[in-house]
Design an enzyme around this catalytic site. Structure first.
Site, mmCIF file in Angstrom:
data_model
loop_
_atom_site.group_PDB
_atom_site.id
_atom_site.type_symbol
_atom_site.label_atom_id
_atom_site.label_comp_id
_atom_site.label_asym_id
_atom_site.label_seq_id
_atom_site.Cartn_x
_atom_site.Cartn_y
_atom_site.Cartn_z
ATOM 1 N N ASP A 41 0.801 -1.222 0.000
ATOM 2 C CA ASP A 41 0.000 0.000 0.000
ATOM 3 C C ASP A 41 0.835 1.274 0.000
ATOM 4 O O ASP A 41 0.383 2.316 0.466
ATOM 5 C CB ASP A 41 -0.912 -0.002 1.236
ATOM 6 C CG ASP A 41 -0.143 -0.357 2.509
ATOM 7 O OD1 ASP A 41 1.067 -0.065 2.580
ATOM 8 O OD2 ASP A 41 -0.751 -0.945 3.429
ATOM 9 N N HIS A 75 13.934 5.959 12.596
ATOM 10 C CA HIS A 75 13.498 6.198 11.223
ATOM 11 C C HIS A 75 14.222 7.412 10.654
ATOM 12 O O HIS A 75 14.472 8.391 11.358
ATOM 13 C CB HIS A 75 11.979 6.427 11.194
ATOM 14 C CG HIS A 75 11.384 6.310 9.836
ATOM 15 N ND1 HIS A 75 11.331 7.366 8.955
ATOM 16 C CD2 HIS A 75 10.813 5.248 9.201
ATOM 17 C CE1 HIS A 75 10.752 6.967 7.844
ATOM 18 N NE2 HIS A 75 10.422 5.696 7.957
ATOM 19 N N GLU A 129 -1.841 4.970 3.488
ATOM 20 C CA GLU A 129 -1.846 3.557 3.129
ATOM 21 C C GLU A 129 -3.253 2.993 2.915
ATOM 22 O O GLU A 129 -3.491 2.217 1.986
ATOM 23 C CB GLU A 129 -1.103 2.742 4.187
ATOM 24 C CG GLU A 129 0.404 2.902 4.147
ATOM 25 C CD GLU A 129 0.912 4.134 4.869
ATOM 26 O OE1 GLU A 129 0.079 4.954 5.348
ATOM 27 O OE2 GLU A 129 2.141 4.300 4.975
ATOM 28 N N ARG A 154 3.038 8.141 10.277
ATOM 29 C CA ARG A 154 2.769 9.540 9.964
ATOM 30 C C ARG A 154 1.757 10.151 10.932
ATOM 31 O O ARG A 154 1.914 11.283 11.386
ATOM 32 C CB ARG A 154 2.253 9.641 8.521
ATOM 33 C CG ARG A 154 2.080 11.049 7.987
ATOM 34 C CD ARG A 154 1.520 10.984 6.581
ATOM 35 N NE ARG A 154 2.388 10.232 5.690
ATOM 36 C CZ ARG A 154 3.370 10.777 4.987
ATOM 37 N NH1 ARG A 154 3.601 12.076 5.076
ATOM 38 N NH2 ARG A 154 4.124 10.036 4.190
ATOM 39 N N GLU A 174 -0.687 -8.895 -1.316
ATOM 40 C CA GLU A 174 -1.166 -8.384 -0.024
ATOM 41 C C GLU A 174 -2.413 -7.515 -0.218
ATOM 42 O O GLU A 174 -2.523 -6.411 0.297
ATOM 43 C CB GLU A 174 -0.067 -7.610 0.714
ATOM 44 C CG GLU A 174 -0.315 -7.464 2.206
ATOM 45 C CD GLU A 174 0.828 -6.763 2.929
ATOM 46 O OE1 GLU A 174 1.637 -7.463 3.556
ATOM 47 O OE2 GLU A 174 0.898 -5.522 2.859
ATOM 48 N N HIS A 214 7.219 5.348 13.787
ATOM 49 C CA HIS A 214 7.409 6.301 12.683
ATOM 50 C C HIS A 214 6.125 6.654 11.955
ATOM 51 O O HIS A 214 6.144 7.449 11.024
ATOM 52 C CB HIS A 214 8.400 5.744 11.641
ATOM 53 C CG HIS A 214 7.843 4.581 10.870
ATOM 54 N ND1 HIS A 214 7.969 3.278 11.297
ATOM 55 C CD2 HIS A 214 7.145 4.523 9.705
ATOM 56 C CE1 HIS A 214 7.387 2.478 10.428
ATOM 57 N NE2 HIS A 214 6.874 3.205 9.460
#
Length: 389
Positions: free
Chosen positions: A101, A240, A137, A210, A123, A208
């Site tokens: 994604d 990250h 995502e 967002r 996936e 990490h």
């Protein structure tokens, strides 16, 4: 399956997780002489991507020209899609594979759709059912599934999500398991048995997301410090590369003697750290799939997950980013052997390690009716917004 018709597959991938999860497909395709599988790297994760492939003895055969990444997601997606489309026009694969994604996956699907090429989504069907979490995502995977010809769902739950979207999702759905488990088991078999300290338990921490940047990551770091203050744990935290993440993590955790901050670890080192850990705290996705197979309890630092299968087996627990809740839950698992054991039983809700074989079998079955070698290009001049709608 499907006879010996030559099939040209091109995987469009760009992040380290994509590299890890497409590697089993590339390795499984190699012995099938009638399948020509190539990897197109978008450059989204640069050296991290190349290192992950190299851990499996692989490398990308094709690369996009350098593109600017310091732009909005929509602009970055449009740039990727245009550049990918140019490569697809030149390479003319029979099918384009995208994984997961990411922006690379979304742009690859858009580019293939514009050119009328079949799309295989590795996936497929993951859903948090919240378009804003994780962002972007959830939007990406919903849109990719609407464009995909073959949808490789890792679990029956993912398949059910796709069936529920019948009408907008029109491709062929196959439950295959997750290629991340293929990769994990292959890498784990290469590593020595993990060692652990009798005096200090290892906690693996990653953060990490967002949507967690800012107060969320600050709270996660506060919880990590409080756990480290116990004196009986060591925390390993790969930082990250995003400065908005790294600046917070280093400012709050760098000076603590029980916390080790590193750069991004190679995949083999991540697998070794997972296998040695007493407990894992994460806000990412892939480890939610991998840790259950190793029998390592995971506290997911998010309010929702698109991988509920790990919750159902008891290997994962959602704790969000509230520092008190993280500390209380983690402490219970560290102090109560029965509570830890309840989450530490190895389980395989995401497959047994044969997903890549099932994916290639499904692709061969699709092409067994001998579709034409040349593909029309009906969407050659469609805009990204036309396709995204």
């Amino acid at each position: 399956m499907g006879g010996s018709r030559a099939i040209r597959l091109l995987s469009v991938v760009g992040t380290r997780p994509e590299a890890i999860k497409i590697a089993p497909v590339a390795l499984a395709a190699a012995p099938r002489s009638h399948i020509n599988h190539r990897i197109l790297a978008t450059g989204q994760h640069g050296e991290l991507f190349d290192e992950a492939l190299a851990d499996f003895g692989l490398h990308p055969e094709l690369r996009l020209p350098p593109l600017l990444h310091d732009s909005s997601l929509d602009v970055m997606t449009a740039r990727f899609a245009d550049a990918i489309a140019a490569t697809l026009r030149s390479e003319r694969p029979d099918m384009v594979l995208v994984q997961g994604d990411t922006t690379s996956a979304y742009a690859g699907a858009i580019a293939a759709h514009r050119l009328g090429l079949p799309i295989g989504h590795v996936e497929a069907g993951l859903r948090s059912h919240d378009l804003h979490c994780p962002w972007p995502e959830e939007r990406n995977r919903v849109m990719i599934d609407r464009l995909a010809t073959l949808l490789f769902a890792p679990t029956s739950e993912a398949r059910a999500n796709l069936v529920a979207e019948a009408g907008v999702v029109t491709g062929i759905v196959t439950v295959t398991g997750n290629t991340g488990i293929d990769a994990l088991l292959a890498m784990r078999a290469r590593l020595p048995a993990p060692t652990s300290s009798a005096d200090q338990a290892l906690i693996l921490l990653t953060c990490h997301r967002r949507e967690n940047i800012g107060t969320g990551i600050e709270a996660i770091c506060d919880a990590a410090r409080r756990l480290a203050d116990r004196g009986d744990v060591m925390i390993l935290c790969p930082v990250h590369p995003n400065p908005a993440v790294g600046d917070i993590v280093r400012a709050r955790l760098a000076e603590h003697p029980a916390i080790t901050l590193t750069g991004a670890l190679r995949y083999r080192d991540v697998v070794a750290a997972m296998a040695a850990a007493r407990l894992i705290l994460i806000d990412s996705g892939g480890i939610q799939e991998e840790a259950p197979a190793l029998g390592i309890p995971v506290l997911v630092l998010r309010d929702v997950t698109e991988r509920p299968e790990g919750l159902a087996t008891g290997n994962l627990a959602l704790v969000g980013t509230d520092a008190d809740r993280i500390v209380v839950t983690a402490s219970r698992l560290l102090d109560d052997p029965a509570a830890h054991a309840a989450m530490a039983c190895p389980a395989f809700p995401f497959g047994q390690g044969d997903a890549a074989t099932k994916i290639l079998d499904a692709i061969e079955q699709y092409f067994s009716s001998d579709p034409p070698d040349d593909h029309p290009l009906p969407f050659g001049h469609a805009s990204i917004m036309d396709v995204a709608r």
